[in-house]
Design an enzyme around this catalytic site. Structure first.
Site, PDB file in Angstrom:
ATOM      1  N   LYS A   1       1.007  -1.266   0.175  1.00 35.28           N
ATOM      2  CA  LYS A   1      -0.122  -0.016  -0.051  1.00 35.28           C
ATOM      3  C   LYS A   1       0.814   1.154   0.079  1.00 35.28           C
ATOM      4  O   LYS A   1       1.862   1.120   0.534  1.00 35.28           O
ATOM      5  CB  LYS A   1      -1.002   0.094   1.364  1.00 35.28           C
ATOM      6  CG  LYS A   1      -1.891  -1.012   1.210  1.00 35.28           C
ATOM      7  CD  LYS A   1      -2.981  -0.867   2.453  1.00 35.28           C
ATOM      8  CE  LYS A   1      -3.815  -1.966   2.407  1.00 35.28           C
ATOM      9  NZ  LYS A   1      -5.048  -1.945   3.330  1.00 35.28           N
TER      10      LYS A   1
ATOM     11  N   ARG B   1     -17.660  -5.929   7.050  1.00 28.14           N
ATOM     12  CA  ARG B   1     -18.368  -4.886   6.648  1.00 28.14           C
ATOM     13  C   ARG B   1     -19.104  -5.384   5.422  1.00 28.14           C
ATOM     14  O   ARG B   1     -20.336  -5.337   5.381  1.00 28.14           O
ATOM     15  CB  ARG B   1     -17.896  -3.583   6.046  1.00 28.14           C
ATOM     16  CG  ARG B   1     -17.344  -2.779   7.288  1.00 28.14           C
ATOM     17  CD  ARG B   1     -16.344  -1.757   6.735  1.00 28.14           C
ATOM     18  NE  ARG B   1     -15.315  -2.133   5.987  1.00 28.14           N
ATOM     19  CZ  ARG B   1     -14.126  -1.522   5.583  1.00 28.14           C
ATOM     20  NH1 ARG B   1     -14.245  -0.077   6.113  1.00 28.14           N
ATOM     21  NH2 ARG B   1     -13.292  -1.989   4.986  1.00 28.14           N
TER      22      ARG B   1
ATOM     23  N   SER C   1     -11.463   3.993   4.542  1.00 29.03           N
ATOM     24  CA  SER C   1     -10.590   4.884   4.543  1.00 29.03           C
ATOM     25  C   SER C   1     -10.236   5.399   3.151  1.00 29.03           C
ATOM     26  O   SER C   1      -9.709   6.695   2.697  1.00 29.03           O
ATOM     27  CB  SER C   1      -8.948   4.579   5.147  1.00 29.03           C
ATOM     28  OG  SER C   1      -9.195   4.389   6.450  1.00 29.03           O
TER      29      SER C   1
END
Length: 158
Positions: free
Chosen positions: A41, A90, A128
């Site tokens: 990332k 989620r 995010s």
């Protein structure tokens, strides 16, 4: 639960992360929020900035510690002596990824237990990446992040 680890990138920390931190801190005596250094990332904030933001927004939880780690989560668990990991689920896509990681981690460290918490309804689709994208284009992120994080986002994209 006496202690747990909540690992993640937290780039940036959102109300969804904070919700999970606060809820977990109520059910365990010690919570380590572990900011992962993932070479795959390209985070907007440095590891130290992320640690500082989480410390700031979770300051009302005295049993929360924030640190950074690199490498495998199982190695961090061994070093810290904490073998309960808290994760949020989620979406169904996230479920598949989280289950795969939990199984792999359990194979590497049989003492590791992963506890999945459902997000509060208002944060079910908050992440995010979405927050960074909104902030990048000057959108209002006040519904998604604490004010201190919003200020840091504005400064990054100024």
């Amino acid at each position: 639960m006496t202690a747990a680890i909540y690992p993640g990138t937290f780039d940036p920390v959102t109300f969804g992360h904070l919700d999970l931190i606060e809820r977990t801190a109520r059910i365990c005596s010690r919570l380590i929020v572990a900011v992962g250094l993932n070479p795959e990332k390209r985070p907007l904030f440095s590891p130290d900035e992320r640690v500082h933001m989480i410390q700031e927004v979770s300051s009302k939880c005295p049993n929360v510690e924030v640190t950074k780690y690199s490498g495998l989560l199982v190695d961090f668990a061994r070093k810290s002596g904490v073998f309960t990991v808290v994760r949020s689920l989620r979406t169904t896509t996230e479920y598949e990824l989280e289950i795969a990681m939990a199984v792999a981690n359990r194979q590497m460290e049989p003492r590791l237990e992963v506890v999945f918490l459902m997000p509060s309804l208002e944060f079910a689709y908050l992440n995010s990446t979405l927050v960074r994208e909104i902030a990048r284009f000057g959108g209002d992120v006040t519904a998604f992040v604490p004010p201190a994080v919003e200020q840091r986002l504005k400064a990054k994209f100024a």
